[in-house]
Design a protein around this motif. Structure first.
Motif, PDB file in Angstrom:
ATOM      1  N   LEU A  42       0.829  -1.204   0.000  1.00  0.00           N
ATOM      2  CA  LEU A  42       0.000   0.000   0.000  1.00  0.00           C
ATOM      3  C   LEU A  42       0.868   1.261   0.000  1.00  0.00           C
ATOM      4  O   LEU A  42       0.564   2.242  -0.678  1.00  0.00           O
ATOM      5  CB  LEU A  42      -0.933   0.010   1.214  1.00  0.00           C
ATOM      6  N   ALA A  43       1.955   1.201   0.763  1.00  0.00           N
ATOM      7  CA  ALA A  43       2.883   2.340   0.813  1.00  0.00           C
ATOM      8  C   ALA A  43       3.500   2.577  -0.567  1.00  0.00           C
ATOM      9  O   ALA A  43       3.666   3.726  -0.997  1.00  0.00           O
ATOM     10  CB  ALA A  43       3.976   2.076   1.845  1.00  0.00           C
ATOM     11  N   PHE A  44       3.824   1.499  -1.261  1.00  0.00           N
ATOM     12  CA  PHE A  44       4.413   1.608  -2.599  1.00  0.00           C
ATOM     13  C   PHE A  44       3.415   2.244  -3.567  1.00  0.00           C
ATOM     14  O   PHE A  44       3.787   3.073  -4.406  1.00  0.00           O
ATOM     15  CB  PHE A  44       4.828   0.226  -3.098  1.00  0.00           C
ATOM     16  N   GLU A  45       2.127   1.866  -3.436  1.00  0.00           N
ATOM     17  CA  GLU A  45       1.083   2.481  -4.266  1.00  0.00           C
ATOM     18  C   GLU A  45       1.048   3.990  -4.079  1.00  0.00           C
ATOM     19  O   GLU A  45       0.961   4.757  -5.042  1.00  0.00           O
ATOM     20  CB  GLU A  45      -0.288   1.897  -3.893  1.00  0.00           C
ATOM     21  N   LEU A  46       1.104   4.410  -2.829  1.00  0.00           N
ATOM     22  CA  LEU A  46       1.056   5.843  -2.517  1.00  0.00           C
ATOM     23  C   LEU A  46       2.286   6.566  -3.050  1.00  0.00           C
ATOM     24  O   LEU A  46       2.184   7.694  -3.544  1.00  0.00           O
ATOM     25  CB  LEU A  46       0.929   6.041  -1.008  1.00  0.00           C
ATOM     26  N   CYS A  47       3.433   5.937  -2.950  1.00  0.00           N
ATOM     27  CA  CYS A  47       4.665   6.551  -3.466  1.00  0.00           C
ATOM     28  C   CYS A  47       4.597   6.732  -4.974  1.00  0.00           C
ATOM     29  O   CYS A  47       5.074   7.739  -5.516  1.00  0.00           O
ATOM     30  CB  CYS A  47       5.879   5.708  -3.076  1.00  0.00           C
ATOM     31  N   LYS A  48       4.010   5.781  -5.654  1.00  0.00           N
ATOM     32  CA  LYS A  48       3.842   5.905  -7.107  1.00  0.00           C
ATOM     33  C   LYS A  48       2.912   7.077  -7.428  1.00  0.00           C
ATOM     34  O   LYS A  48       3.172   7.850  -8.355  1.00  0.00           O
ATOM     35  CB  LYS A  48       3.282   4.610  -7.707  1.00  0.00           C
ATOM     36  N   MET A  49       1.840   7.200  -6.658  1.00  0.00           N
ATOM     37  CA  MET A  49       0.908   8.317  -6.858  1.00  0.00           C
ATOM     38  C   MET A  49       1.602   9.653  -6.634  1.00  0.00           C
ATOM     39  O   MET A  49       1.415  10.600  -7.398  1.00  0.00           O
ATOM     40  CB  MET A  49      -0.270   8.203  -5.877  1.00  0.00           C
ATOM     41  N   TYR A  50       2.380   9.719  -5.564  1.00  0.00           N
ATOM     42  CA  TYR A  50       3.074  10.962  -5.217  1.00  0.00           C
ATOM     43  C   TYR A  50       4.089  11.332  -6.301  1.00  0.00           C
ATOM     44  O   TYR A  50       4.202  12.495  -6.694  1.00  0.00           O
ATOM     45  CB  TYR A  50       3.775  10.808  -3.870  1.00  0.00           C
ATOM     46  N   GLY A  51       4.804  10.335  -6.786  1.00  0.00           N
ATOM     47  CA  GLY A  51       5.791  10.574  -7.845  1.00  0.00           C
ATOM     48  C   GLY A  51       5.132  11.085  -9.112  1.00  0.00           C
ATOM     49  O   GLY A  51       5.633  12.007  -9.764  1.00  0.00           O
ATOM     50  N   PHE A  52       3.979  10.513  -9.451  1.00  0.00           N
ATOM     51  CA  PHE A  52       3.243  10.934 -10.649  1.00  0.00           C
ATOM     52  C   PHE A  52       2.715  12.356 -10.476  1.00  0.00           C
ATOM     53  O   PHE A  52       2.804  13.188 -11.384  1.00  0.00           O
ATOM     54  CB  PHE A  52       2.094   9.955 -10.898  1.00  0.00           C
ATOM     55  N   ASP A  53       2.181  12.635  -9.279  1.00  0.00           N
ATOM     56  CA  ASP A  53       1.622  13.955  -8.989  1.00  0.00           C
ATOM     57  C   ASP A  53       2.696  15.038  -9.005  1.00  0.00           C
ATOM     58  O   ASP A  53       2.478  16.126  -9.544  1.00  0.00           O
ATOM     59  CB  ASP A  53       0.945  13.927  -7.615  1.00  0.00           C
ATOM     60  N   GLN A  54       3.847  14.740  -8.434  1.00  0.00           N
ATOM     61  CA  GLN A  54       4.902  15.737  -8.313  1.00  0.00           C
ATOM     62  C   GLN A  54       5.779  15.841  -9.564  1.00  0.00           C
ATOM     63  O   GLN A  54       6.381  16.877  -9.817  1.00  0.00           O
ATOM     64  CB  GLN A  54       5.800  15.397  -7.113  1.00  0.00           C
TER      65      GLN A  54
END
Length: 215
Positions: A42-54
């Motif tokens: 789940l943490a990895f999913e969020l990191c991918k989202m954050y990377g895409f957003d930023q």
């Protein structure tokens, strides 16, 4: 001989206990491993989202950036909605103390919500989804107010003196919307504001609160 008669049952009992204890420990370790694996996933999913957003914001990309950014934000928001619908809002309980301390995990949902305040203000289904997380104690009410106020701040007709509706880090609301503002604050778990906590916006066009689209 009597000594051996007494010792043998003890040895048998101890052996059985040790075997059960090892089996129990093994099951416990497997359960812990499964929990850790899920938290890390789940943490990895969020990191991918954050990377895409930023990524679109940090990159040196200049062509079509204004056109691409809303699309990126829309995809990020859809991903967050999917995550929250399946798992709930990101918290330490959901992700574990070790993961929640990572910037990309802790900041993913915060950044995505702040980049998409219009989705919560305009669309009731998403407002309700995240309000439910506020009521569960997973989202701070003051942060939720800031997300909603960012919409009003951005879309304020007066760009020199921008106005807000809820009252948050973006500013104080107008006394002209006092009744509606306090009703809205109570809805998201905040106390109503006192008279002196408002500002007088005179005859300015306020255009708030925004009526939500219900599906």
């Amino acid at each position: 001989m009597n000594i051996f008669k007494n010792i043998i049952p003890i040895i048998i009992a101890a052996t059985a206990f040790y075997g059960c204890s090892r089996k129990h420990t093994s099951k416990t370790n497997v359960a812990i491993s499964e929990i850790t694996f899920k938290q890390d996933s789940l943490a990895f999913e969020l990191c991918k989202m954050y990377g895409f957003d930023q990524g679109i914001r940090d990159s040196k990309l200049t062509f079509n950036k204004k056109e691409l950014m809303p699309k990126v934000d829309s995809i990020s928001f859809a991903n967050l909605v999917n995550f929250v619908t399946k798992n709930g809002y990101p918290t330490e309980t959901l992700l574990g103390k070790r993961n929640i301390k990572q910037e990309c995990v802790e900041s993913a949902a915060v950044a995505i919500l702040l980049h998409n305040p219009h989705r919560l203000v305009n669309e009731k289904v998403y407002f309700d989804l995240f309000l439910k997380e506020v009521k569960k104690g997973n989202i701070d009410s003051n942060f939720f107010a800031s997300v909603l106020d960012k919409y009003y701040w951005i879309n304020s007709p007066n760009k020199k003196k921008r106005k807000v509706f809820y009252g948050s880090e973006f500013g104080k609301p107008c006394i002209q919307t006092k009744e509606a503002t306090n009703k809205a604050r109570i809805e998201i778990g905040l106390l109503p504001l006192k008279e002196e906590e408002f500002i007088d916006c005179g005859q300015e066009e306020l255009n708030m609160p925004k009526k939500q689209i219900a599906y």
